[in-house]
Design a protein around this motif. Structure first.
Motif, PDB file in Angstrom:
ATOM      1  N   ASN A 119     -46.604 -25.981   9.654  1.00 24.97           N
ATOM      2  CA  ASN A 119     -46.420 -25.894  11.110  1.00 24.97           C
ATOM      3  C   ASN A 119     -44.979 -26.212  11.497  1.00 24.97           C
ATOM      4  O   ASN A 119     -44.708 -26.926  12.470  1.00 24.97           O
ATOM      5  CB  ASN A 119     -47.383 -26.812  11.845  1.00 24.97           C
ATOM      6  CG  ASN A 119     -48.823 -26.321  11.784  1.00 24.97           C
ATOM      7  OD1 ASN A 119     -49.126 -25.314  11.154  1.00 24.97           O
ATOM      8  ND2 ASN A 119     -49.728 -27.031  12.428  1.00 24.97           N
ATOM      9  N   ARG A 248     -54.207 -21.632   5.315  1.00 25.22           N
ATOM     10  CA  ARG A 248     -54.446 -21.644   6.755  1.00 25.22           C
ATOM     11  C   ARG A 248     -55.763 -22.369   7.007  1.00 25.22           C
ATOM     12  O   ARG A 248     -56.779 -22.070   6.363  1.00 25.22           O
ATOM     13  CB  ARG A 248     -54.511 -20.221   7.319  1.00 25.22           C
ATOM     14  CG  ARG A 248     -54.847 -20.175   8.809  1.00 25.22           C
ATOM     15  CD  ARG A 248     -54.746 -18.763   9.386  1.00 25.22           C
ATOM     16  NE  ARG A 248     -55.300 -18.677  10.722  1.00 25.22           N
ATOM     17  CZ  ARG A 248     -54.680 -19.072  11.825  1.00 25.22           C
ATOM     18  NH1 ARG A 248     -53.456 -19.574  11.730  1.00 25.22           N
ATOM     19  NH2 ARG A 248     -55.253 -18.965  12.998  1.00 25.22           N
ATOM     20  N   THR A 250     -58.339 -23.658  10.154  1.00 28.88           N
ATOM     21  CA  THR A 250     -58.721 -23.634  11.568  1.00 28.88           C
ATOM     22  C   THR A 250     -60.068 -24.342  11.720  1.00 28.88           C
ATOM     23  O   THR A 250     -60.776 -24.588  10.735  1.00 28.88           O
ATOM     24  CB  THR A 250     -58.832 -22.193  12.107  1.00 28.88           C
ATOM     25  OG1 THR A 250     -59.789 -21.465  11.321  1.00 28.88           O
ATOM     26  CG2 THR A 250     -57.491 -21.477  12.032  1.00 28.88           C
ATOM     27  N   SER A 251     -60.429 -24.646  12.958  1.00 28.79           N
ATOM     28  CA  SER A 251     -61.709 -25.307  13.219  1.00 28.79           C
ATOM     29  C   SER A 251     -62.088 -25.103  14.678  1.00 28.79           C
ATOM     30  O   SER A 251     -61.221 -24.920  15.541  1.00 28.79           O
ATOM     31  CB  SER A 251     -61.626 -26.803  12.898  1.00 28.79           C
ATOM     32  OG  SER A 251     -60.563 -27.412  13.610  1.00 28.79           O
ATOM     33  N   THR A 267     -55.547 -29.274  14.176  1.00 30.38           N
ATOM     34  CA  THR A 267     -55.661 -27.882  13.741  1.00 30.38           C
ATOM     35  C   THR A 267     -55.394 -26.933  14.908  1.00 30.38           C
ATOM     36  O   THR A 267     -55.632 -27.295  16.060  1.00 30.38           O
ATOM     37  CB  THR A 267     -57.070 -27.638  13.186  1.00 30.38           C
ATOM     38  OG1 THR A 267     -58.033 -28.158  14.115  1.00 30.38           O
ATOM     39  CG2 THR A 267     -57.259 -28.263  11.827  1.00 30.38           C
ATOM     40  N   PRO A 268     -54.857 -25.729  14.597  1.00 31.18           N
ATOM     41  CA  PRO A 268     -54.726 -25.090  13.289  1.00 31.18           C
ATOM     42  C   PRO A 268     -53.532 -25.607  12.478  1.00 31.18           C
ATOM     43  O   PRO A 268     -52.579 -26.141  13.032  1.00 31.18           O
ATOM     44  CB  PRO A 268     -54.539 -23.618  13.632  1.00 31.18           C
ATOM     45  CG  PRO A 268     -53.847 -23.644  14.960  1.00 31.18           C
ATOM     46  CD  PRO A 268     -54.458 -24.822  15.689  1.00 31.18           C
ATOM     47  N   GLU A 270     -50.942 -24.305   9.270  1.00 32.08           N
ATOM     48  CA  GLU A 270     -50.473 -23.243   8.383  1.00 32.08           C
ATOM     49  C   GLU A 270     -49.415 -23.805   7.452  1.00 32.08           C
ATOM     50  O   GLU A 270     -48.422 -24.360   7.906  1.00 32.08           O
ATOM     51  CB  GLU A 270     -49.917 -22.066   9.183  1.00 32.08           C
ATOM     52  CG  GLU A 270     -50.968 -21.363  10.022  1.00 32.08           C
ATOM     53  CD  GLU A 270     -50.551 -19.965  10.448  1.00 32.08           C
ATOM     54  OE1 GLU A 270     -49.628 -19.407   9.821  1.00 32.08           O
ATOM     55  OE2 GLU A 270     -51.152 -19.450  11.406  1.00 32.08           O
TER      56      GLU A 270
END
Length: 283
Positions: A119, A248, A250-251, A267-268, A270
């Protein structure tokens, strides 16, 4: 590049000892004592074309700022570890006294080290998503001075009282991970936090990070993983190991993450291993 308050205030003295020792080796050197978070990064970035070598005196945070400021592996880094965890120094068996660091400089033996961008931030140790990141966030919330290992013990105890795992969606190099995932480490180290021992099959410069998938984020399963880690038995149990260059996560609900022990947000997430490595002096 030295954090003067590292090592419970020994950073200043150790840095001056190293500075004098470099002069004794006939190496022209300049000592910069950092004044605030980000100072090592800004100073290294602004002056990186002036250096043939950078010595980092302090903890993993100071070293990360130096790595980020350098931008590539053209300038090697000597490390005098004085922080709380000193994770990379444990992995590489780096000396903890100025005399030992000077010997590393004299020998000039180095190794390449993969780093990743998470990120937009640099990671060279481990990025965690889930329970450990919640503990890091609690440490930051409680912090009133230098961090010690007891800071983490108290934070973990606080998080245990309210922890509820959240399912994660994980992609590794563009491929979706099937099955439940409720926590993740993306790591280029063996000794996590100086406590848990991860897989010693890790390769420092293969262009990949080790990805530990925690299939069950409930407390009994995490306790089992912790016990395995104490005895060097990871992966195993509900923990699975894979390797990847890109990750990656995500949630549906916000899940905390940390980057090398600094709270990053939610999250997210990367992560991508950088094509440019860093270089560090080793025994």
């Amino acid at each position: 590049m030295a954090n003067p308050i590292a090592g419970r205030g020994w950073g200043d003295r150790a840095a001056n000892e190293l500075h004098a020792g470099l002069k004794g080796l006939g190496i022209e050197s300049e000592l910069h004592l950092t004044r605030h978070r980000g100072d090592a990064l800004d100073t290294t970035r602004a002056r990186r074309d002036e250096f043939d070598l950078v010595a980092s005196v302090g903890g993993d945070g100071t070293l990360r700022e130096v790595f980020e400021g350098l931008g590539d592996d053209s300038v090697p880094v000597a490390v005098l570890p004085l922080g709380t965890a000193n994770v990379l120094s444990i992995d590489l068996k780096l000396p903890r006294q100025a005399a030992g660091t000077l010997e590393l400089v004299r020998r000039a033996r180095s190794t390449a080290l993969d780093v990743a961008t998470v990120n937009g931030r640099l990671s060279f140790l481990v990025t965690g998503v889930g329970f450990d990141a919640a503990a890091v966030a609690e440490v930051e919330r409680r912090r009133k001075g230098p961090i010690t290992k007891w800071s983490y013990v108290a934070a973990v105890a606080a998080v245990l009282r309210s922890w509820k795992p959240v399912p994660l969606e994980v992609e590794l190099d563009g491929q979706r991970v099937e099955g439940p995932v409720e926590g993740l480490f993306a790591s280029n180290i063996v000794h996590y936090g100086g406590v848990l021992r991860l897989s010693d099959t890790r390769v420092l410069d293969d262009g990949l990070f080790d990805i530990y998938l925690f299939r069950d984020g409930r407390l009994p399963a995490l306790a089992g993983v912790g016990l395995r880690g104490l005895f060097g038995k990871l992966p195993g149990g509900s923990c699975e190991l894979r390797r990847a260059r890109r990750v990656r996560v995500t949630s549906a609900l916000a899940v905390p993450y940390h980057v090398d022990g600094d709270f990053g947000g939610s999250t997210p997430v990367e992560l991508e291993v950088s094509p440019t490595r860093r270089r560090i002096l080793v025994p």
